[in-house]
Design a protein around this motif. Structure first.
Motif, PDB file in Angstrom:
ATOM      1  N   GLU A 106       5.003  -1.615   4.402  1.00 56.48           N
ATOM      2  CA  GLU A 106       4.019  -1.172   3.728  1.00 56.48           C
ATOM      3  C   GLU A 106       4.370   0.436   3.520  1.00 56.48           C
ATOM      4  O   GLU A 106       4.274   1.102   2.516  1.00 56.48           O
ATOM      5  CB  GLU A 106       2.410  -1.533   3.636  1.00 56.48           C
ATOM      6  CG  GLU A 106       1.563  -0.859   2.590  1.00 56.48           C
ATOM      7  CD  GLU A 106       0.139  -1.141   2.796  1.00 56.48           C
ATOM      8  OE1 GLU A 106      -0.608  -1.032   1.749  1.00 56.48           O
ATOM      9  OE2 GLU A 106      -0.175  -1.532   3.907  1.00 56.48           O
ATOM     10  N   ARG A 110       5.716   3.163   0.519  1.00 53.15           N
ATOM     11  CA  ARG A 110       4.975   4.108   0.308  1.00 53.15           C
ATOM     12  C   ARG A 110       5.848   5.499   0.371  1.00 53.15           C
ATOM     13  O   ARG A 110       5.944   6.097  -0.610  1.00 53.15           O
ATOM     14  CB  ARG A 110       3.733   4.156   0.834  1.00 53.15           C
ATOM     15  CG  ARG A 110       2.987   5.346   0.373  1.00 53.15           C
ATOM     16  CD  ARG A 110       1.376   5.187   1.011  1.00 53.15           C
ATOM     17  NE  ARG A 110       1.253   5.058   2.492  1.00 53.15           N
ATOM     18  CZ  ARG A 110       1.106   3.965   3.062  1.00 53.15           C
ATOM     19  NH1 ARG A 110       0.511   3.008   2.432  1.00 53.15           N
ATOM     20  NH2 ARG A 110       0.946   4.108   4.339  1.00 53.15           N
ATOM     21  N   THR A 111       6.535   5.636   1.370  1.00 56.11           N
ATOM     22  CA  THR A 111       7.377   6.869   1.588  1.00 56.11           C
ATOM     23  C   THR A 111       8.486   6.856   0.515  1.00 56.11           C
ATOM     24  O   THR A 111       8.757   7.908   0.096  1.00 56.11           O
ATOM     25  CB  THR A 111       7.928   6.726   3.132  1.00 56.11           C
ATOM     26  OG1 THR A 111       6.772   6.562   4.010  1.00 56.11           O
ATOM     27  CG2 THR A 111       8.709   7.963   3.216  1.00 56.11           C
ATOM     28  N   GLU A 114       6.959   7.997  -2.544  1.00 53.40           N
ATOM     29  CA  GLU A 114       6.833   9.433  -2.580  1.00 53.40           C
ATOM     30  C   GLU A 114       7.840  10.234  -2.536  1.00 53.40           C
ATOM     31  O   GLU A 114       7.995  11.529  -2.969  1.00 53.40           O
ATOM     32  CB  GLU A 114       5.965   9.775  -1.057  1.00 53.40           C
ATOM     33  CG  GLU A 114       4.537   9.223  -1.169  1.00 53.40           C
ATOM     34  CD  GLU A 114       4.106   9.150   0.161  1.00 53.40           C
ATOM     35  OE1 GLU A 114       4.600   9.654   1.175  1.00 53.40           O
ATOM     36  OE2 GLU A 114       2.780   9.020   0.265  1.00 53.40           O
ATOM     37  N   ASN A 128       3.655  -7.615   0.747  1.00 52.95           N
ATOM     38  CA  ASN A 128       3.385  -6.360   0.137  1.00 52.95           C
ATOM     39  C   ASN A 128       3.633  -6.368  -1.406  1.00 52.95           C
ATOM     40  O   ASN A 128       4.315  -5.245  -1.898  1.00 52.95           O
ATOM     41  CB  ASN A 128       4.459  -5.210   0.923  1.00 52.95           C
ATOM     42  CG  ASN A 128       3.697  -4.984   2.384  1.00 52.95           C
ATOM     43  OD1 ASN A 128       2.495  -4.460   2.354  1.00 52.95           O
ATOM     44  ND2 ASN A 128       4.427  -5.088   3.240  1.00 52.95           N
ATOM     45  N   ALA A 131       2.284  -3.134  -2.886  1.00 53.50           N
ATOM     46  CA  ALA A 131       2.938  -2.179  -3.031  1.00 53.50           C
ATOM     47  C   ALA A 131       4.153  -1.928  -3.649  1.00 53.50           C
ATOM     48  O   ALA A 131       4.642  -0.895  -4.287  1.00 53.50           O
ATOM     49  CB  ALA A 131       3.416  -1.736  -1.278  1.00 53.50           C
TER      50      ALA A 131
END
Length: 342
Positions: A106, A110-111, A114, A128, A131
């Motif tokens: 997860e 997310r990284t 970003e 996930n 996500a």
């Protein structure tokens, strides 16, 4: 200060915009001008500012490949396919390893979001979906590979694991084996559940009962393969065949058999799931179910590039992503033979 695009343009005797188009491969620039600009860039040691370019174009030209481990040989093959296909389309692959930890997975997803990756191929834990759906909603292309998630809106590419496991088990049954050990992946995973279902179905198709003593299911780890092999040999010494359907466990199964002095196929026939080049060179060469790793990678990249070409987009409403399958193939070698008592 490093060499800038303005420096390259001045050295080539063209405008900055022309130099930019030439280096980006624009068809509007004459071949002679492009060669002139590229030569100037090489002489000056110019390196484009990818971060600035990504901000302007809203494209990073990065593709994330997320895998659970680097033990699995199929993951190596898939990584080679993704890297080759990505480079051909002017993308760079970023490899991330989760150790099959849902929380780490997860965080990685997310990284990647970003950092504005354009696409992600996820060989995940299946935990996930939220996500990966968030990535889709944000405009990132996503494809699930080998292991899917029930609520995922992204397309999923799976191997035909149930069929492949059924073929392997039927092969051993038709050779005359009736005590076939099974080492498989854990419940709750695509390959773990589907391969076990194929093993079960083959016994039913032959009208034979399933002996629970012959079954070991556990994590995708070599140590599990070694321990499970020892338990089966001790618990069912009359076992005449073994189907190692957990690929990572194979790396523990083979040395455990050697250490126990088991002769293949004289004492025990052996079939493994997912091909590895050195299984062909093992003595004797090992019968395998080829899951089509290269084809899985190719299809996943096809679907990812289709999303990128469409400009990516929102999560489909009221339905999950489609599932695509790549067929498995039984490759018979010398490790499987008729039992001595037949």
């Amino acid at each position: 200060m490093g060499v800038t695009l303005k420096d390259v343009a001045a050295a080539a005797g063209v405008s900055r915009s022309t130099a930019s188009r030439a280096l980006s491969g624009s068809a509007l620039i004459a071949a002679e001008t492009r060669a002139l600009v590229e030569d100037a860039a090489r002489r000056l040691g110019y390196r484009p500012n990818r971060a600035a370019s990504a901000l302007r174009s809203r494209q990073s030209h990065l593709i994330g490949l997320v895998v659970g481990n680097l033990v699995n040989a199929s993951f190596h093959t898939i990584a080679e396919v993704v890297q080759r296909r990505a480079a051909a389309e002017d993308y760079q692959m970023m490899l991330s390893i989760t150790d099959a930890d849902p929380r780490r997975e997860e965080g990685i997803l997310r990284t990647l979001g970003e950092h504005g990756v354009d696409g992600v191929i996820l060989i995940g834990t299946g935990s996930n979906a939220a996500a990966s759906n968030a990535l889709l909603s944000g405009g990132t292309a996503v494809v699930n590979l080998i292991r899917g998630a029930a609520e995922s809106a992204a397309p999923t590419v799976l191997a035909s694991d149930r069929d492949g496991a059924g073929d392997a088990t039927r092969h051993l049954l038709e050779l005359g084996h009736r005590r076939i050990g099974y080492i498989g992946g854990p419940p709750g995973t695509n390959s773990g559940d589907e391969r076990f279902a194929g093993y079960e179905q083959a016994w039913r198709d032959h009208g034979l009962p399933l002996d629970e003593r012959l079954i070991e299911r556990g994590p995708f780890e070599p140590s599990f393969g070694s321990d499970a092999t020892g338990r089966l040999l001790a618990r069912v010494p009359e076992m005449t065949a073994l189907f190692a359907a957990n690929h990572e466990a194979v790396f523990g199964v083979l040395p455990a058999l050697v250490a126990a002095g088991v002769r293949v196929p004289d004492d025990l026939s052996l079939v493994c799931y997912e091909d590895i080049s050195w299984l062909r060179w093992w003595q004797p060469p090992v019968t395998v179910v080829d899951n089509g790793a290269r084809e899985l990678g190719e299809l996943a990249m096809d679907l990812l590039l289709q999303q990128l070409e469409r400009g990516r987009g929102s999560v489909p409403q009221a339905r999950n992503g489609r599932t695509y399958r790549v067929g498995a193939q039984l490759v018979q070698r010398e490790s499987s033979a008729r039992p001595r008592d037949v």
